[in-house]
Design a protein around this motif. Structure first.
Motif, PDB file in Angstrom:
ATOM      1  N   ASP A 146       0.843  -1.202   0.000  1.00 52.37           N
ATOM      2  CA  ASP A 146       0.000   0.000   0.000  1.00 52.37           C
ATOM      3  C   ASP A 146       0.876   1.251   0.000  1.00 52.37           C
ATOM      4  O   ASP A 146       0.655   2.193  -0.780  1.00 52.37           O
ATOM      5  CB  ASP A 146      -0.885   0.034   1.257  1.00 52.37           C
ATOM      6  N   LEU A 147       1.848   1.258   0.904  1.00 55.89           N
ATOM      7  CA  LEU A 147       2.688   2.439   1.087  1.00 55.89           C
ATOM      8  C   LEU A 147       3.593   2.677  -0.120  1.00 55.89           C
ATOM      9  O   LEU A 147       3.782   3.813  -0.550  1.00 55.89           O
ATOM     10  CB  LEU A 147       3.514   2.293   2.360  1.00 55.89           C
ATOM     11  N   ALA A 148       4.138   1.605  -0.686  1.00 53.53           N
ATOM     12  CA  ALA A 148       5.009   1.750  -1.852  1.00 53.53           C
ATOM     13  C   ALA A 148       4.221   2.239  -3.071  1.00 53.53           C
ATOM     14  O   ALA A 148       4.684   3.101  -3.824  1.00 53.53           O
ATOM     15  CB  ALA A 148       5.693   0.424  -2.157  1.00 53.53           C
ATOM     16  N   SER A 149       3.031   1.688  -3.245  1.00 52.03           N
ATOM     17  CA  SER A 149       2.177   2.111  -4.351  1.00 52.03           C
ATOM     18  C   SER A 149       1.778   3.577  -4.199  1.00 52.03           C
ATOM     19  O   SER A 149       1.817   4.347  -5.167  1.00 52.03           O
ATOM     20  CB  SER A 149       0.924   1.227  -4.415  1.00 52.03           C
ATOM     21  N   GLU A 150       1.413   3.954  -2.981  1.00 51.85           N
ATOM     22  CA  GLU A 150       1.015   5.344  -2.746  1.00 51.85           C
ATOM     23  C   GLU A 150       2.172   6.310  -3.001  1.00 51.85           C
ATOM     24  O   GLU A 150       1.974   7.378  -3.588  1.00 51.85           O
ATOM     25  CB  GLU A 150       0.493   5.505  -1.323  1.00 51.85           C
ATOM     26  N   LYS A 151       3.363   5.951  -2.571  1.00 56.61           N
ATOM     27  CA  LYS A 151       4.537   6.795  -2.800  1.00 56.61           C
ATOM     28  C   LYS A 151       4.753   7.021  -4.293  1.00 56.61           C
ATOM     29  O   LYS A 151       5.001   8.153  -4.742  1.00 56.61           O
ATOM     30  CB  LYS A 151       5.767   6.140  -2.167  1.00 56.61           C
TER      31      LYS A 151
END
Length: 273
Positions: free
Chosen positions: A45-50
């Motif tokens: 989730d966090l990598a995609s959002e970044k």
């Protein structure tokens, strides 16, 4: 504002995020609790959002962005707002269920004008521009389908994470659906359900206090494919980013199917209250 360019930016960003998710899904996800409702968040989730934030703010540094995990970024006072759902269906991914998508919406004055949904599992992308229709990449027009089954409609159900188990109206709505629909899907990936509705795979969606970050992109996609969306009482509905949770309760279906679906919902005790 060139909305064709905005859609192109959003499609490229969503597909890049999808490639990231697809590559990372077989590995260790780093799953951890999010809030107190049983929701989870993963490293993906966090990598995609970044990735999505970097793409959007590089292209549009003067725009505001509201991302599901990190909240507000960019220019807080801009009339243009991007909504970022980096992984819609995290709970599915966490248990190995390949049912998740990436969603982006560009809103002006609170209403979506561009919506993009990308499915990393099938590598398909759907997008829409307000008043200009919806397409499946690389450009096939989406048109909502109408079908009537003697066994009832095939529907999807979605609700916000803040909805509690003892909500009487939820029980009434679900009872009406379970008793009268052919099947009710609870995908826990609302944007995927919206794409299925726009494609004609399902007959309708019923939403109760839906989450604000993913509703506009999916609703715009469906509307531009010919789907009609109403509030639970049959009144008008807007997929705006402002308003309360109650403003995000809706029924969506083909215009010819909508009256029967609204009637179906009223058969549940307590629905009209």
């Amino acid at each position: 504002m060139d909305l064709d360019h905005a859609r192109a930016v959003a499609v490229e960003a969503a597909e890049a995020a999808g490639a990231l998710l697809r590559a990372g899904a077989p590995g260790s996800l780093g799953v951890r609790a999010k809030g107190g409702s049983g929701d989870v968040v993963t490293d993906l989730d966090l990598a995609s959002e970044k990735l999505l934030l970097e793409r959007i703010l590089t292209a549009y540094p003067s725009h505001r962005v509201i991302a599901e995990e990190s909240g507000l970024a960019g220019a807080a006072e801009s009339e243009w707002t991007w909504l970022v759902d980096p992984l819609d269906g995290t709970n599915n991914l966490a248990i190995g269920l390949p049912a998740y998508v990436v969603g982006l919406a560009l809103c002006r004055a609170g209403l979506p004008v561009v919506g993009v949904v990308h499915d990393p599992v099938t590598c398909r992308t759907w997008s829409a521009i307000r008043d200009r229709g919806a397409v499946a990449s690389p450009g096939t027009r989406l048109a909502a389908a109408y079908s009537a089954s003697p066994h009832g409609p095939l529907l999807a159900w979605t609700q916000g994470y803040a909805v509690t188990r003892d909500d009487a109206r939820v029980r009434a709505l679900k009872s009406a659906l379970d008793l009268n629909a052919r099947r009710v899907l609870q995908l826990w990936a609302p944007l995927l359900a919206w794409a299925m509705l726009a494609r004609g795979d399902i007959d309708g969606i019923v939403g109760y206090r839906a989450e604000a970050v993913d509703l506009p992109a999916g609703a715009l996609l469906a509307r531009e494919a010919g789907i009609e969306i109403r509030s639970l009482d049959g009144g008008p509905f807007e997929e705006a980013i402002d308003g309360t949770e109650d403003d995000r309760s809706f029924v969506a279906a083909h215009p010819r199917a909508l009256p029967a679906l609204l009637s179906l919902l009223r058969r549940g005790p307590g629905v009209s209250r």
